[in-house]
Scaffold this motif. Structure first.
Motif, PDB file in Angstrom:
ATOM      1  N   LEU A  45       0.836  -1.199   0.000  1.00 47.84           N
ATOM      2  CA  LEU A  45       0.000   0.000   0.000  1.00 47.84           C
ATOM      3  C   LEU A  45       0.872   1.251   0.000  1.00 47.84           C
ATOM      4  CD1 LEU A  45      -2.737   1.389   0.154  1.00 47.84           C
ATOM      5  CD2 LEU A  45      -2.706   1.065   2.635  1.00 47.84           C
ATOM      6  N   ASP A  46       1.971   1.202   0.743  1.00 48.51           N
ATOM      7  CA  ASP A  46       2.887   2.340   0.791  1.00 48.51           C
ATOM      8  C   ASP A  46       3.476   2.619  -0.583  1.00 48.51           C
ATOM      9  OD1 ASP A  46       4.449   4.322   2.375  1.00 48.51           O
ATOM     10  OD2 ASP A  46       6.132   3.112   1.691  1.00 48.51           O
ATOM     11  N   ARG A  47       3.895   1.564  -1.288  1.00 41.07           N
ATOM     12  CA  ARG A  47       4.503   1.731  -2.613  1.00 41.07           C
ATOM     13  C   ARG A  47       3.471   2.203  -3.637  1.00 41.07           C
ATOM     14  NH1 ARG A  47       9.602  -0.194  -3.236  1.00 41.07           N
ATOM     15  NH2 ARG A  47      10.452  -1.475  -1.539  1.00 41.07           N
ATOM     16  N   VAL A  48       2.266   1.666  -3.580  1.00 39.58           N
ATOM     17  CA  VAL A  48       1.226   2.093  -4.512  1.00 39.58           C
ATOM     18  C   VAL A  48       0.879   3.562  -4.273  1.00 39.58           C
ATOM     19  CG1 VAL A  48      -1.179   1.746  -5.190  1.00 39.58           C
ATOM     20  CG2 VAL A  48       0.282  -0.223  -4.809  1.00 39.58           C
ATOM     21  N   THR A  49       0.836   3.970  -3.009  1.00 42.71           N
ATOM     22  CA  THR A  49       0.569   5.366  -2.678  1.00 42.71           C
ATOM     23  C   THR A  49       1.675   6.264  -3.227  1.00 42.71           C
ATOM     24  OG1 THR A  49      -0.583   4.709  -0.649  1.00 42.71           O
ATOM     25  CG2 THR A  49       0.118   6.994  -0.802  1.00 42.71           C
ATOM     26  N   GLN A  50       2.912   5.821  -3.117  1.00 37.27           N
ATOM     27  CA  GLN A  50       4.022   6.594  -3.680  1.00 37.27           C
ATOM     28  C   GLN A  50       3.878   6.742  -5.184  1.00 37.27           C
ATOM     29  OE1 GLN A  50       7.661   4.682  -2.484  1.00 37.27           O
ATOM     30  NE2 GLN A  50       7.429   5.239  -0.318  1.00 37.27           N
ATOM     31  N   HIS A  51       3.448   5.676  -5.846  1.00 37.96           N
ATOM     32  CA  HIS A  51       3.207   5.750  -7.292  1.00 37.96           C
ATOM     33  C   HIS A  51       2.158   6.815  -7.602  1.00 37.96           C
ATOM     34  CE1 HIS A  51       5.792   2.483  -8.326  1.00 37.96           C
ATOM     35  NE2 HIS A  51       5.244   2.285  -9.507  1.00 37.96           N
ATOM     36  N   ALA A  52       1.078   6.823  -6.827  1.00 39.41           N
ATOM     37  CA  ALA A  52       0.015   7.801  -7.054  1.00 39.41           C
ATOM     38  C   ALA A  52       0.528   9.226  -6.871  1.00 39.41           C
ATOM     39  CB  ALA A  52      -1.150   7.534  -6.106  1.00 39.41           C
ATOM     40  N   GLU A  53       1.373   9.426  -5.870  1.00 31.85           N
ATOM     41  CA  GLU A  53       1.951  10.750  -5.630  1.00 31.85           C
ATOM     42  C   GLU A  53       2.807  11.188  -6.817  1.00 31.85           C
ATOM     43  OE1 GLU A  53       4.087  10.164  -2.032  1.00 31.85           O
ATOM     44  OE2 GLU A  53       2.335  10.375  -0.729  1.00 31.85           O
ATOM     45  N   PHE A  54       3.641  10.274  -7.322  1.00 37.50           N
ATOM     46  CA  PHE A  54       4.492  10.599  -8.468  1.00 37.50           C
ATOM     47  C   PHE A  54       3.651  10.885  -9.713  1.00 37.50           C
ATOM     48  CE2 PHE A  54       7.933   7.797  -6.388  1.00 37.50           C
ATOM     49  CZ  PHE A  54       8.426   8.889  -5.689  1.00 37.50           C
ATOM     50  N   ILE A  55       2.614  10.079  -9.931  1.00 41.05           N
ATOM     51  CA  ILE A  55       1.749  10.260 -11.093  1.00 41.05           C
ATOM     52  C   ILE A  55       1.101  11.644 -11.064  1.00 41.05           C
ATOM     53  CG2 ILE A  55      -0.428   9.517 -12.157  1.00 41.05           C
ATOM     54  CD1 ILE A  55       0.372   6.635 -11.400  1.00 41.05           C
ATOM     55  N   TYR A  56       0.583  12.036  -9.904  1.00 48.38           N
ATOM     56  CA  TYR A  56      -0.056  13.351  -9.800  1.00 48.38           C
ATOM     57  C   TYR A  56       0.965  14.462 -10.026  1.00 48.38           C
ATOM     58  CZ  TYR A  56      -2.287  17.492  -7.920  1.00 48.38           C
ATOM     59  OH  TYR A  56      -2.776  18.762  -7.763  1.00 48.38           O
ATOM     60  N   ARG A  57       2.166  14.313  -9.457  1.00 48.57           N
ATOM     61  CA  ARG A  57       3.188  15.351  -9.587  1.00 48.57           C
ATOM     62  C   ARG A  57       3.591  15.551 -11.048  1.00 48.57           C
ATOM     63  NH1 ARG A  57       8.393  13.990  -6.347  1.00 48.57           N
ATOM     64  NH2 ARG A  57       6.799  13.833  -4.717  1.00 48.57           N
ATOM     65  N   ILE A  58       3.833  14.455 -11.765  1.00 50.93           N
ATOM     66  CA  ILE A  58       4.242  14.564 -13.165  1.00 50.93           C
ATOM     67  C   ILE A  58       3.084  15.048 -14.033  1.00 50.93           C
ATOM     68  CG2 ILE A  58       5.128  13.316 -15.162  1.00 50.93           C
ATOM     69  CD1 ILE A  58       7.151  13.785 -12.911  1.00 50.93           C
ATOM     70  N   THR A  59       1.869  14.590 -13.729  1.00 52.57           N
ATOM     71  CA  THR A  59       0.702  15.050 -14.483  1.00 52.57           C
ATOM     72  C   THR A  59       0.523  16.559 -14.336  1.00 52.57           C
ATOM     73  OG1 THR A  59      -0.426  12.929 -14.200  1.00 52.57           O
ATOM     74  CG2 THR A  59      -1.794  14.807 -14.783  1.00 52.57           C
ATOM     75  N   GLU A  60       0.755  17.060 -13.137  1.00 53.19           N
ATOM     76  CA  GLU A  60       0.666  18.508 -12.898  1.00 53.19           C
ATOM     77  C   GLU A  60       1.721  19.247 -13.724  1.00 53.19           C
ATOM     78  OE1 GLU A  60      -0.250  21.238  -9.030  1.00 53.19           O
ATOM     79  OE2 GLU A  60       1.357  19.772  -8.832  1.00 53.19           O
ATOM     80  N   GLU A  61       2.922  18.681 -13.801  1.00 48.94           N
ATOM     81  CA  GLU A  61       3.980  19.288 -14.603  1.00 48.94           C
ATOM     82  C   GLU A  61       3.601  19.293 -16.084  1.00 48.94           C
ATOM     83  OE1 GLU A  61       7.689  17.378 -13.868  1.00 48.94           O
ATOM     84  OE2 GLU A  61       7.731  17.910 -11.737  1.00 48.94           O
ATOM     85  N   VAL A  62       3.012  18.192 -16.558  1.00 52.20           N
ATOM     86  CA  VAL A  62       2.598  18.099 -17.955  1.00 52.20           C
ATOM     87  C   VAL A  62       1.533  19.156 -18.263  1.00 52.20           C
ATOM     88  CG1 VAL A  62       1.372  16.668 -19.646  1.00 52.20           C
ATOM     89  CG2 VAL A  62       3.181  15.668 -18.237  1.00 52.20           C
ATOM     90  N   CYS A  63       0.548  19.306 -17.368  1.00 54.82           N
ATOM     91  CA  CYS A  63      -0.509  20.300 -17.570  1.00 54.82           C
ATOM     92  C   CYS A  63       0.068  21.710 -17.613  1.00 54.82           C
ATOM     93  CB  CYS A  63      -1.547  20.201 -16.455  1.00 54.82           C
ATOM     94  SG  CYS A  63      -2.643  18.779 -16.567  1.00 54.82           S
ATOM     95  N   ASN A  64       0.981  22.011 -16.701  1.00 60.70           N
ATOM     96  CA  ASN A  64       1.593  23.347 -16.664  1.00 60.70           C
ATOM     97  C   ASN A  64       2.391  23.626 -17.929  1.00 60.70           C
ATOM     98  OD1 ASN A  64       0.509  23.780 -14.123  1.00 60.70           O
ATOM     99  ND2 ASN A  64       2.364  23.188 -13.037  1.00 60.70           N
ATOM    100  N   GLN A  65       3.141  22.622 -18.379  1.00 57.60           N
ATOM    101  CA  GLN A  65       3.936  22.789 -19.586  1.00 57.60           C
ATOM    102  C   GLN A  65       3.041  22.960 -20.811  1.00 57.60           C
ATOM    103  OE1 GLN A  65       6.737  19.610 -20.277  1.00 57.60           O
ATOM    104  NE2 GLN A  65       7.715  20.620 -22.001  1.00 57.60           N
ATOM    105  N   TYR A  66       1.958  22.184 -20.858  1.00 52.89           N
ATOM    106  CA  TYR A  66       1.028  22.280 -21.990  1.00 52.89           C
ATOM    107  C   TYR A  66       0.369  23.658 -22.025  1.00 52.89           C
ATOM    108  CZ  TYR A  66      -2.311  20.608 -25.466  1.00 52.89           C
ATOM    109  OH  TYR A  66      -3.029  20.427 -26.617  1.00 52.89           O
ATOM    110  N   GLU A  67      -0.013  24.153 -20.848  1.00 53.25           N
ATOM    111  CA  GLU A  67      -0.621  25.485 -20.775  1.00 53.25           C
ATOM    112  C   GLU A  67       0.316  26.562 -21.308  1.00 53.25           C
ATOM    113  OE1 GLU A  67      -3.800  25.393 -17.066  1.00 53.25           O
ATOM    114  OE2 GLU A  67      -1.714  25.940 -16.654  1.00 53.25           O
ATOM    115  N   GLU A  68       1.576  26.490 -20.886  1.00 53.62           N
ATOM    116  CA  GLU A  68       2.546  27.502 -21.312  1.00 53.62           C
ATOM    117  C   GLU A  68       2.777  27.472 -22.813  1.00 53.62           C
ATOM    118  OE1 GLU A  68       6.055  26.860 -19.050  1.00 53.62           O
ATOM    119  OE2 GLU A  68       5.146  27.435 -17.132  1.00 53.62           O
ATOM    120  N   LEU A  69       2.679  26.294 -23.409  1.00 52.55           N
ATOM    121  CA  LEU A  69       2.940  26.150 -24.834  1.00 52.55           C
ATOM    122  C   LEU A  69       1.750  26.539 -25.714  1.00 52.55           C
ATOM    123  CD1 LEU A  69       4.872  22.750 -24.864  1.00 52.55           C
ATOM    124  CD2 LEU A  69       5.804  24.985 -25.472  1.00 52.55           C
TER     125      LEU A  69
END
Length: 227
Positions: A45-69
């Protein structure tokens, strides 16, 4: 836990550690290209939660980059610019924050499983669309591919958590199965459709992260857990 369950856990741990996509039903540890060991339910559960945290963090970066472009500043953050709605909007409502805290662990796991599965096709469409965009930077495409790979592993982790919770992979509630069978997000055919899909992905990634953190909290101090 029987031998088969231990082997499933071992192979999943390899999936969560490395970049090699290993099957969940691998025959034994010696057949795997990376070392495998057993893993407890809490650790999983700890590892799956870490995956979810990473997924959200990178998705947020992708959205921000897409917006700027591509997205003019006055239009950034607006909902449903593509004219559609998030796939998860068709899923049964979990209710208020107070009501969610009363929902069983198993139902929350099934909800997250369906949520993760609902993004398989849309993510494929998004990757294909961005690859066909000559102006899309390689970093944007590679980050989206990373999210897709990690989401697959998160899905596998949730499947195993369900199996460990009940001693077998029970099917999700019929209402969630029906929601998944509804039409998914179509192939993005414009900038705003892509943007809307990315915003939906960001929203759903945050939802999975939040629910997994709730489940993790319940393992230690159930009465003090809040959303």
């Amino acid at each position: 836990i029987n031998r088969q369950a231990v082997l499933i856990q071992a192979c999943l741990l390899c999936l969560l550690r490395g970049s090699v996509a290993l099957p969940l039903n691998c025959a034994d540890e010696s057949s795997s290209p990376v070392p495998c060991t057993s893993i407890s339910q809490d650790k999983l559960l700890d590892r799956v939660t870490q995956h979810a945290e990473f997924i959200y963090r990178i998705t947020e970066e992708v959205c921000n980059q897409y917006e700027e472009l591509y997205i003019p500043y006055p239009l950034r953050g607006l909902k449903n610019q593509g004219g559609g709605t998030c796939t998860s909007m068709s899923f049964p409502n979990l209710g208020s924050k107070t009501e969610i805290q009363q929902i069983s662990d198993m139902r929350l796991l099934h909800y997250m499983l369906i949520l993760a599965q609902s993004w398989v096709e849309p993510l494929t469409y998004l990757q294909s669309s961005l690859k066909n965009n000559d102006h899309a930077p390689d970093t944007l495409v590679s980050q989206l591919k990373w999210v897709s790979d990690k989401l697959t592993r998160l899905e596998q982790g949730v499947v195993l958590l369900i199996s460990m919770e009940e001693g077998g992979a029970a099917p999700p509630p019929a209402a969630l199965q029906q929601a998944l069978s509804e039409p998914q997000l179509g192939v993005p055919d414009s900038i705003f459709h892509e943007y809307n899909s990315l915003m939906c992905l960001k929203k759903d990634a945050h939802k999975m992260e939040t629910l997994l953190k709730l489940l993790k909290c319940r393992q230690t101090d159930r009465l003090s857990c809040t959303l």
